[in-house]
Design an enzyme around this catalytic site. Structure first.
Site, PDB file in Angstrom:
ATOM      1  CE  LYS A  26      63.440  59.927  19.777  1.00  0.00           C
ATOM      2  NZ  LYS A  26      64.686  60.465  20.337  1.00  0.00           N
ATOM      3  CG  ASN A  27      65.668  62.590  17.449  1.00  0.00           C
ATOM      4  OD1 ASN A  27      65.160  62.557  18.588  1.00  0.00           O
ATOM      5  ND2 ASN A  27      66.441  61.629  16.988  1.00  0.00           N
ATOM      6  CB  CYS A 120      69.033  55.287  23.857  1.00  0.00           C
ATOM      7  SG  CYS A 120      67.284  55.287  23.439  1.00  0.00           S
ATOM      8  N   PRO A 126      79.246  61.571  25.766  1.00  0.00           N
ATOM      9  CG  PRO A 126      81.429  61.992  25.020  1.00  0.00           C
ATOM     10  CD  PRO A 126      80.258  61.069  24.830  1.00  0.00           C
ATOM     11  CB  ILE A 127      77.860  67.001  27.408  1.00  0.00           C
ATOM     12  CG1 ILE A 127      78.383  67.288  28.814  1.00  0.00           C
ATOM     13  CG2 ILE A 127      76.664  66.096  27.480  1.00  0.00           C
ATOM     14  CD1 ILE A 127      77.442  68.236  29.586  1.00  0.00           C
ATOM     15  CG  ASP A 128      83.668  65.837  24.751  1.00  0.00           C
ATOM     16  OD1 ASP A 128      82.560  65.323  24.525  1.00  0.00           O
ATOM     17  OD2 ASP A 128      84.675  65.594  24.066  1.00  0.00           O
ATOM     18  CG  LEU A 129      82.255  67.362  20.862  1.00  0.00           C
ATOM     19  CD1 LEU A 129      81.615  66.713  19.643  1.00  0.00           C
ATOM     20  CD2 LEU A 129      83.642  67.865  20.506  1.00  0.00           C
ATOM     21  CG  ASP A 313      68.858  57.150  15.275  1.00  0.00           C
ATOM     22  OD1 ASP A 313      69.716  56.750  16.078  1.00  0.00           O
ATOM     23  OD2 ASP A 313      68.371  58.297  15.308  1.00  0.00           O
ATOM     24  NE  ARG A 406      63.132  57.916  25.618  1.00  0.00           N
ATOM     25  CZ  ARG A 406      64.360  57.774  25.119  1.00  0.00           C
ATOM     26  NH1 ARG A 406      65.064  56.723  25.403  1.00  0.00           N
ATOM     27  NH2 ARG A 406      64.887  58.698  24.361  1.00  0.00           N
TER      28      ARG A 406
HETATM   29  C1  EPZ Z   1      71.124  62.531  17.917  1.00  0.00           C
HETATM   30  O1  EPZ Z   1      71.815  62.270  19.110  1.00  0.00           O
HETATM   31  C2  EPZ Z   1      69.858  61.740  17.982  1.00  0.00           C
HETATM   32  N1  EPZ Z   1      69.119  62.128  19.182  1.00  0.00           N
HETATM   33  C3  EPZ Z   1      70.167  60.251  18.038  1.00  0.00           C
HETATM   34  O2  EPZ Z   1      68.955  59.537  17.981  1.00  0.00           O
HETATM   35  C4  EPZ Z   1      71.030  59.853  16.848  1.00  0.00           C
HETATM   36  O3  EPZ Z   1      71.408  58.512  16.983  1.00  0.00           O
HETATM   37  C5  EPZ Z   1      72.259  60.749  16.780  1.00  0.00           C
HETATM   38  O4  EPZ Z   1      71.874  62.136  16.775  1.00  0.00           O
HETATM   39  C6  EPZ Z   1      73.120  60.495  15.553  1.00  0.00           C
HETATM   40  O5  EPZ Z   1      72.360  60.702  14.389  1.00  0.00           O
HETATM   41  C7  EPZ Z   1      68.447  63.254  19.216  1.00  0.00           C
HETATM   42  O6  EPZ Z   1      68.388  64.017  18.251  1.00  0.00           O
HETATM   43  C8  EPZ Z   1      67.705  63.537  20.471  1.00  0.00           C
HETATM   44  P1  EPZ Z   1      75.510  63.201  18.223  1.00  0.00           P
HETATM   45  P2  EPZ Z   1      73.011  63.172  19.568  1.00  0.00           P
HETATM   46  O7  EPZ Z   1      75.904  64.280  19.173  1.00  0.00           O
HETATM   47  O8  EPZ Z   1      72.791  64.575  19.147  1.00  0.00           O
HETATM   48  C9  EPZ Z   1      79.695  62.000  20.182  1.00  0.00           C
HETATM   49  C10 EPZ Z   1      67.184  58.295  18.901  1.00  0.00           C
HETATM   50  O9  EPZ Z   1      66.982  57.080  19.073  1.00  0.00           O
HETATM   51  N2  EPZ Z   1      79.689  63.211  21.045  1.00  0.00           N
HETATM   52  O10 EPZ Z   1      75.400  63.519  16.778  1.00  0.00           O
HETATM   53  O11 EPZ Z   1      73.219  62.883  21.014  1.00  0.00           O
HETATM   54  C11 EPZ Z   1      78.615  61.000  20.584  1.00  0.00           C
HETATM   55  O12 EPZ Z   1      78.997  60.260  21.708  1.00  0.00           O
HETATM   56  C12 EPZ Z   1      68.534  58.879  19.198  1.00  0.00           C
HETATM   57  O13 EPZ Z   1      66.306  59.072  18.519  1.00  0.00           O
HETATM   58  C13 EPZ Z   1      80.812  63.489  21.795  1.00  0.00           C
HETATM   59  O14 EPZ Z   1      81.802  62.746  21.787  1.00  0.00           O
HETATM   60  O15 EPZ Z   1      74.183  62.512  18.715  1.00  0.00           O
HETATM   61  C14 EPZ Z   1      78.505  60.184  19.312  1.00  0.00           C
HETATM   62  O16 EPZ Z   1      79.498  59.197  19.271  1.00  0.00           O
HETATM   63  C15 EPZ Z   1      69.492  57.837  19.702  1.00  0.00           C
HETATM   64  N3  EPZ Z   1      80.805  64.609  22.591  1.00  0.00           N
HETATM   65  C16 EPZ Z   1      78.762  61.206  18.211  1.00  0.00           C
HETATM   66  O17 EPZ Z   1      79.346  62.336  18.874  1.00  0.00           O
HETATM   67  C17 EPZ Z   1      79.739  65.444  22.660  1.00  0.00           C
HETATM   68  O18 EPZ Z   1      79.797  66.444  23.388  1.00  0.00           O
HETATM   69  C18 EPZ Z   1      77.537  61.685  17.463  1.00  0.00           C
HETATM   70  O19 EPZ Z   1      76.509  61.987  18.401  1.00  0.00           O
HETATM   71  C19 EPZ Z   1      78.609  65.165  21.852  1.00  0.00           C
HETATM   72  C20 EPZ Z   1      78.606  64.028  21.054  1.00  0.00           C
END
Ligand code: EPZ
Length: 427
Positions: A26-27, A120, A126-129, A313, A406
């Site tokens: 999916k991802n 989920c 957040p989306i700050d990064l 995951d 999903r």
């Molecule tokens: C991806 O999410 C995957 N989703 C997630 O899988 C997976 O759990 C995750 O990566 C970690 O491997 C998709 O690819 C669609 P991150 P993503 O940004 O990109 C923090 C599933 O079930 N963060 O690597 O959203 C965030 O809160 C899903 O398929 C910020 O603080 O994960 C987290 O604690 C669930 N600010 C950490 O970074 C930001 O702007 C890592 O998240 C962005 C992220």
């Protein structure tokens, strides 16, 4: 229509037999679909899983003027030359991957407006990064009641040196895509290295993007023109989370189960722990065979980590595994603060689990679980509940399987083929 899964559990017996195939990730599929906004021609994608999130992203991209043709496990996307860059609120809130559209849309069309993305509920997410990275690339943003409005100066992003405080998957992908069409060179330091990112980067390079350092924590991207696929197809990699979940299921309930169509090199962290726990398995080129254990499994500690570490995951399926292992295991979820909440339901099924804080639990096993009625909380924990229901004694009902649909293609059909007693029923 709301649907549930009804499972008659095996009560700890190891009776499952046969092959279970893994579908495309999916991802990976979602990200290449988003990336097609970087292309002037059609991007053809194969091995796309037939899951609801693909339909949701297709609809969102169509609302932006993209043409999306979807036949069985094949998707073709053609981006529009111009578009209204406001993402629909309802559609965007359906899934997190919508946020990845930010990079390609901003880079190609100069601006984007989007609400906070959904997905989920496993933490604040957040989306700050994302916003910080795009600011460094010369964009400005404002926030009103519902939307983030992000805009480039003069329609173009420019290259920047960006250090990610967290090696975020989504930020790495979206900035890499945006940098492909930016003016100048972008460096992403502490970049995420997940296989899906590597697959995407390799394809972008084959289509004219200049990305260096693929598979390392430092990506250097030299910006250039809109890409051209010239008919080169994108093949989605096997879903490593599905692979890992099937391995756990096979270890807990299998007589002899072969997980096929997978890439064993993507689940090394899990295999390492399963080996230490005493799981009997044999790794082939694109399949892994798991056999019934001769002795009880041993407890092992788990700490989630960015790839190539242990995937967050896979944390929920692994925790189910540990309820059946002899001794005490510590599970440390480092990434998402809401991602151990499902353990409350496992306790109700008879598991011996103590939560120390939102990130850490202690599991004491083995404990035979008893089936019950469960609400699928999120995609990955939803599948973990299926595993729990299969190994438990008596019947389990998992409500609201839309979370599972999903991300997993016709899961019950594949499980039935190896001997699981599972049925989909209308609620
Ligand atoms: C991806 O999410 C995957 N989703 C997630 O899988 C997976 O759990 C995750 O990566 C970690 O491997 C998709 O690819 C669609 P991150 P993503 O940004 O990109 C923090 C599933 O079930 N963060 O690597 O959203 C965030 O809160 C899903 O398929 C910020 O603080 O994960 C987290 O604690 C669930 N600010 C950490 O970074 C930001 O702007 C890592 O998240 C962005 C992220």
């Amino acid at each position: 229509m709301k649907e549930s899964f009804v499972i008659n559990g095996l009560g700890g017996q190891h009776t499952l037999n046969g092959d279970i195939p893994v579908r495309g990730a999916k991802n990976d599929a979602l990200k290449i679909m988003a990336a097609s906004f970087l292309f002037k021609d059609t991007v053809a994608i194969t091995n796309v899983p037939d899951i609801d999130d693909i339909g949701a992203l297709s609809a969102l991209m169509q609302s932006l003027g993209a043409r999306v043709a979807r036949a069985e496990r094949r998707v073709e996307v053609s981006a529009p030359t111009e578009t209204d860059t406001t993402l629909d609120r309802v559609m965007t809130k359906k899934f997190r991957a919508s946020v990845v559209l930010m990079g390609p849309v901003l880079a190609r069309y100069g601006k984007i407006s989007l609400p906070h993305p959904g997905g989920c509920v496993i933490g604040a997410r957040p989306i700050d990064l994302f916003l910080r990275a795009f600011q460094k690339m010369g964009a400005t943003y404002s926030i009103d009641d519902e939307y983030y409005h992000i805009e480039t100066k003069g329609g173009k992003l420019h290259g920047a040196d960006i250090f990610l405080d967290i090696a975020s998957v989504g930020v790495t992908e979206t900035v890499m895509m945006a940098a492909t069409l930016a003016e100048g060179t972008t460096i992403i330091r502490n970049a995420a290295m997940e296989p899906e990112i590597q697959n995407l980067a390799t394809y972008l390079v084959a289509c004219g993007s200049r990305v260096e350092g693929v598979g390392t924590p430092t990506l250097t991207i030299h910006g250039g023109d809109v890409l051209e696929s010239k008919g080169l197809e994108y093949k989605v990699i096997p879903d490593r989370i599905e692979t890992g979940s099937f391995l756990v299921l096979a270890a807990l309930a299998g007589d002899e189960v072969r997980v096929t169509d997978c890439d064993p090199s993507h689940v090394r962290a899990l295999l390492s722990l399963l080996e230490q726990a005493g799981v009997q398995f044999e790794v082939g080129e694109d399949a892994i065979t798991v056999r019934k254990p001769a002795v009880p499994y041993k407890a092992v500690n788990v700490k989630t980590h960015e790839y190539p570490g242990f995937a967050t995951d896979l944390q929920a399926p692994m925790t189910i595994f540990l309820t059946q292992a002899d001794g005490e295991s510590l599970v440390f979820e480092t990434m998402f603060e809401g991602r151990l909440n499902y353990t409350q339901d496992l306790i109700k099924m008879g598991a011996d689990i103590t939560m120390f804080d939102p990130h850490r639990v202690m599991v004491r096993g083995p404990k035979l679980l008893t089936g019950r009625e469960l609400d699928g909380p999120d995609l990955r924990a939803g599948f973990a509940y299926i595993i729990a229901g299969i190994i438990a004694k008596k019947r389990s009902v998992i409500y609201n399987v839309s979370h599972i649909d999903r991300g997993y293609e016709k899961m019950e059909e594949r499980l039935r083929a190896i001997g699981v007693d599972i049925t989909r029923v209308a609620e």
